[in-house]
Design a protein around this motif. Sequence first.
Motif, PDB file in Angstrom:
ATOM      1  N   LYS A  30       0.822  -1.214   0.000  1.00  0.00           N
ATOM      2  CA  LYS A  30       0.000   0.000   0.000  1.00  0.00           C
ATOM      3  C   LYS A  30       0.854   1.262   0.000  1.00  0.00           C
ATOM      4  O   LYS A  30       0.480   2.249  -0.621  1.00  0.00           O
ATOM      5  CB  LYS A  30      -0.944  -0.025   1.211  1.00  0.00           C
ATOM      6  N   THR A  59      -2.939   5.089   3.302  1.00  0.00           N
ATOM      7  CA  THR A  59      -4.159   4.294   3.407  1.00  0.00           C
ATOM      8  C   THR A  59      -4.470   4.047   4.878  1.00  0.00           C
ATOM      9  O   THR A  59      -3.589   4.116   5.731  1.00  0.00           O
ATOM     10  CB  THR A  59      -4.025   2.913   2.710  1.00  0.00           C
ATOM     11  N   ALA A  60      -5.711   3.765   5.135  1.00  0.00           N
ATOM     12  CA  ALA A  60      -6.129   3.379   6.492  1.00  0.00           C
ATOM     13  C   ALA A  60      -7.353   2.491   6.375  1.00  0.00           C
ATOM     14  O   ALA A  60      -7.996   2.444   5.318  1.00  0.00           O
ATOM     15  CB  ALA A  60      -6.458   4.614   7.322  1.00  0.00           C
ATOM     16  N   PHE A  61      -7.652   1.803   7.470  1.00  0.00           N
ATOM     17  CA  PHE A  61      -8.807   0.897   7.529  1.00  0.00           C
ATOM     18  C   PHE A  61      -8.758  -0.096   6.371  1.00  0.00           C
ATOM     19  O   PHE A  61      -9.702  -0.215   5.590  1.00  0.00           O
ATOM     20  CB  PHE A  61     -10.118   1.704   7.558  1.00  0.00           C
ATOM     21  N   ASN A  62      -7.607  -0.771   6.259  1.00  0.00           N
ATOM     22  CA  ASN A  62      -7.379  -1.760   5.221  1.00  0.00           C
ATOM     23  C   ASN A  62      -7.653  -1.187   3.831  1.00  0.00           C
ATOM     24  O   ASN A  62      -8.323  -1.795   3.009  1.00  0.00           O
ATOM     25  CB  ASN A  62      -8.229  -3.018   5.494  1.00  0.00           C
ATOM     26  N   ALA A  63      -7.112  -0.003   3.620  1.00  0.00           N
ATOM     27  CA  ALA A  63      -7.126   0.685   2.324  1.00  0.00           C
ATOM     28  C   ALA A  63      -8.523   1.154   1.889  1.00  0.00           C
ATOM     29  O   ALA A  63      -8.722   1.571   0.757  1.00  0.00           O
ATOM     30  CB  ALA A  63      -6.478  -0.160   1.237  1.00  0.00           C
ATOM     31  N   LYS A  70       0.412   9.156  11.581  1.00  0.00           N
ATOM     32  CA  LYS A  70      -0.623   8.879  10.578  1.00  0.00           C
ATOM     33  C   LYS A  70      -2.042   9.003  11.108  1.00  0.00           C
ATOM     34  O   LYS A  70      -2.994   9.030  10.312  1.00  0.00           O
ATOM     35  CB  LYS A  70      -0.407   7.490   9.955  1.00  0.00           C
ATOM     36  N   ARG A  77      -5.747   9.193   9.435  1.00  0.00           N
ATOM     37  CA  ARG A  77      -6.838   8.280   9.814  1.00  0.00           C
ATOM     38  C   ARG A  77      -8.028   9.053  10.375  1.00  0.00           C
ATOM     39  O   ARG A  77      -9.175   8.710  10.127  1.00  0.00           O
ATOM     40  CB  ARG A  77      -6.365   7.289  10.889  1.00  0.00           C
TER      41      ARG A  77
HETATM   42  N1  ASP Z   1      -1.993   0.857   6.564  1.00  0.00           N
HETATM   43  C1  ASP Z   1      -3.170   0.165   6.932  1.00  0.00           C
HETATM   44  C2  ASP Z   1      -4.219   0.153   5.845  1.00  0.00           C
HETATM   45  O1  ASP Z   1      -4.252   0.601   4.795  1.00  0.00           O
HETATM   46  C3  ASP Z   1      -3.847   0.574   8.183  1.00  0.00           C
HETATM   47  C4  ASP Z   1      -3.361   1.653   9.072  1.00  0.00           C
HETATM   48  O2  ASP Z   1      -2.189   1.989   9.100  1.00  0.00           O
HETATM   49  O3  ASP Z   1      -4.209   2.185   9.821  1.00  0.00           O
HETATM   50  O4  ASP Z   1      -5.206  -0.270   5.949  1.00  0.00           O
END
Ligand code: ASP
Length: 264
Positions: free
Chosen positions: A21, A43-47, A225, A229
């Motif tokens: 990612k 990305t966050a929350f599994n992209a 991050k 988020r």
């Molecule tokens: N990197 C992870 C994702 O894309 C999650 C995160 O870091 O919160 O889901």
Amino acid sequence: MDFLKPRYTPMSRRRKIYEGKAKILYEGPEPATLIQHFKDDATAFNAKKHEIVDGKGVLNNRISEYVFQRLNEIGVPTHFIRRLNMREQLIREVEIIPLEVVVRNVAAGSMATRLGIEEGTQLPRSIIEFYYKNDQLGDPMVSEEHITAFGWATTHEIDDIIALATRVNDFLSGLFLGIGIRLVDFKIECGRLWENDMMRIVLADEISPDTCRLWDIKTNEKLDKDRFRRDLGGLIEAYTDVARRLGIMAENEPPQGRGPVLVQ
Ligand code: ASP
Ligand code: TMP
């Protein structure tokens, strides 16, 4: 020593080994090496949430280089060899153990939610958690029983991983405290490095504000991050602040980038 420097192959002709990612791994210039390329993708929350944050990759490359170098200097084995350019570093090829190893000093994020502990509560001691690296499953938390039963790592390797994670935590907590930052928690990944017939567990992946929670000691301002988020804004400014405090960037260097761009 110029002859030791790898010759640059145009990006398009390099063999891509893996794309994640936030990073891409390319075949390295020498056997058993890879090039780790830092992208600007956040990305966050599994992209499910995804934006391009202009300049993030450059900052994470520099910050992770700095942290891995300091760790190498105190004898913590890592995959890091050297930084090649603004976005790339030369690393040793390792076999990644499919675990996200999280170390927590202060309750925050998923632990605060799962156990109903107020964010910011100091933990009675550092706590290490394991998550199985599997995007389809959303990286579920697992115990040592799962890890050994399913053959992801042996008991001995888990001991080595815990020892490594503890050393990294002790060193980084002090490093960040010295620049007015509280290391709330962080995630590492470990790999198996073979040298002749010997195998050892080394620190792999990256350590950056993408993979740590970093709070200003005085104000509790988030410098990581979570700014992305939680839609707090100012991600590049926060990462630049961390880089400046570490002495990586000059005090007066302006933050790179033009802010986030939504990816459809
Ligand atoms: N990197 C992870 C994702 O894309 C999650 C995160 O870091 O919160 O889901
Ligand atoms: P969590 O509170 O969401 O479980 O996150 C714990 C730490 O791990 C935090 O510093 C952020 C980091 N982390 C990653 O680096 N990658 C991930 O995919 C997740 C979920 C967390």
